[in-house]
Motif scaffolding. Structure first.
Motif, short mmCIF file in Angstrom:
data_model
loop_
_atom_site.label_atom_id
_atom_site.label_comp_id
_atom_site.label_asym_id
_atom_site.label_seq_id
_atom_site.Cartn_x
_atom_site.Cartn_y
_atom_site.Cartn_z
N LEU A 29 -11.70 -6.59 1.41
CA LEU A 29 -11.36 -5.20 1.12
C LEU A 29 -10.30 -4.75 2.12
CD1 LEU A 29 -12.10 -2.60 -0.51
CD2 LEU A 29 -13.63 -2.04 1.39
N VAL A 30 -9.13 -4.40 1.60
CA VAL A 30 -8.05 -3.89 2.45
C VAL A 30 -8.22 -2.38 2.52
CG1 VAL A 30 -5.56 -3.63 2.71
CG2 VAL A 30 -6.50 -5.76 1.79
N TRP A 31 -8.26 -1.84 3.73
CA TRP A 31 -8.46 -0.42 3.94
C TRP A 31 -7.31 0.16 4.77
CZ3 TRP A 31 -8.52 0.78 9.04
CH2 TRP A 31 -8.88 -0.23 9.93
N SER A 32 -7.15 1.45 4.68
CA SER A 32 -6.21 2.16 5.55
C SER A 32 -6.91 3.39 6.09
CB SER A 32 -4.94 2.55 4.80
OG SER A 32 -5.24 3.50 3.79
N ALA A 33 -6.49 3.83 7.25
CA ALA A 33 -7.06 5.02 7.88
C ALA A 33 -5.93 5.90 8.36
CB ALA A 33 -7.96 4.63 9.05
N ASN A 34 -6.10 7.20 8.17
CA ASN A 34 -5.10 8.12 8.70
C ASN A 34 -5.76 9.42 9.15
OD1 ASN A 34 -5.38 8.65 5.80
ND2 ASN A 34 -3.85 10.24 6.14
N VAL A 35 -5.14 10.07 10.13
CA VAL A 35 -5.62 11.35 10.61
C VAL A 35 -5.21 12.38 9.57
CG1 VAL A 35 -5.47 13.06 12.47
CG2 VAL A 35 -5.37 10.61 13.01
N VAL A 36 -6.18 13.09 8.98
CA VAL A 36 -5.86 14.00 7.88
C VAL A 36 -5.89 15.46 8.31
CG1 VAL A 36 -6.54 12.47 6.02
CG2 VAL A 36 -8.25 13.94 7.06
N SER A 37 -6.52 15.74 9.40
CA SER A 37 -6.55 17.11 9.87
C SER A 37 -5.31 17.37 10.73
CB SER A 37 -7.82 17.35 10.69
OG SER A 37 -7.87 16.42 11.75
N ASN A 38 -5.00 18.61 10.94
CA ASN A 38 -3.87 18.96 11.79
C ASN A 38 -4.32 18.83 13.24
OD1 ASN A 38 -1.47 19.86 12.76
ND2 ASN A 38 -1.80 22.00 12.23
N SER A 39 -4.53 17.60 13.67
CA SER A 39 -5.12 17.33 14.98
C SER A 39 -4.26 16.35 15.74
CB SER A 39 -6.53 16.75 14.80
OG SER A 39 -7.31 17.61 14.02
N ASN A 40 -3.28 16.85 16.48
CA ASN A 40 -2.42 15.95 17.26
C ASN A 40 -3.15 15.38 18.47
OD1 ASN A 40 -2.52 18.25 18.75
ND2 ASN A 40 -0.31 18.53 18.93
#
Length: 167
Positions: A44-55
């Protein structure tokens, strides 16, 4: 069990879906380890990203907002999330990381990891889900003297055991 693992459609499992982190003002970085699993033997190939406006949230290294990997049965993936609360004012701050994948049967998989950060001027140390980091004296390799490593807990389940991973 091997035939069952081949027959199972791939699916992404996060061992925890939220973190509550508390720390004093001025802490420069707090690493969190996230374990991702797939019960199927199909990759299973997955990706993750920061979705909130949280620098103040980064993935793998400061400034990175998107990463990817692969997991299958017996080969979990580990993602390092780095919190950088040094510039945050006292109070509660919320953020999240979204994980996306396509299962072996074509279904889209979406999981979200919520992070609640409490910057507390009265706090003396960082805690993650109520547990403070632990320092252990460990042998490094045969030529190196003992060294101290700091570990933060990897919360397996709320009612389960706690496993420690290195920072």
């Amino acid at each position: 069990y091997a035939a069952l693992r081949r027959a199972l459609h791939s699916d992404l499992t996060l061992l925890t879906d939220s973190y509550f982190v508390q720390g004093p003002i001025g802490v420069s970085s707090i690493p969190l380890s996230v374990r991702l699993e797939n019960a199927s033997s199909q990759p299973l190939v997955w990706s993750a990203n920061v979705v909130s406006n949280s620098n103040w949230i980064a993935l793998e290294m400061v400034g990175t907002q998107l990463v990817s990997g692969t997991t299958y049965y017996g080969a979990p993936s580990f993602l390092q999330i780095i919190l950088s609360p040094a510039q945050l004012p006292a109070g509660e701050h919320n953020g999240s990381v979204r994980f996306l994948a396509i299962s072996s049967n074509g279904d889209q998989i979406s999981r979200e990891l919520r992070i609640r950060m409490l910057v507390n001027p009265d706090s003396q140390q960082v805690t993650v889900n109520g547990v403070a980091p632990t320092s252990l004296l460990l042998p490094a390799d045969g030529d190196t003297p003992l060294q101290t490593m700091t570990y933060l807990p990897l919360i397996v389940t709320e009612a389960g055991t706690t496993t420690f991973l290195p920072l």
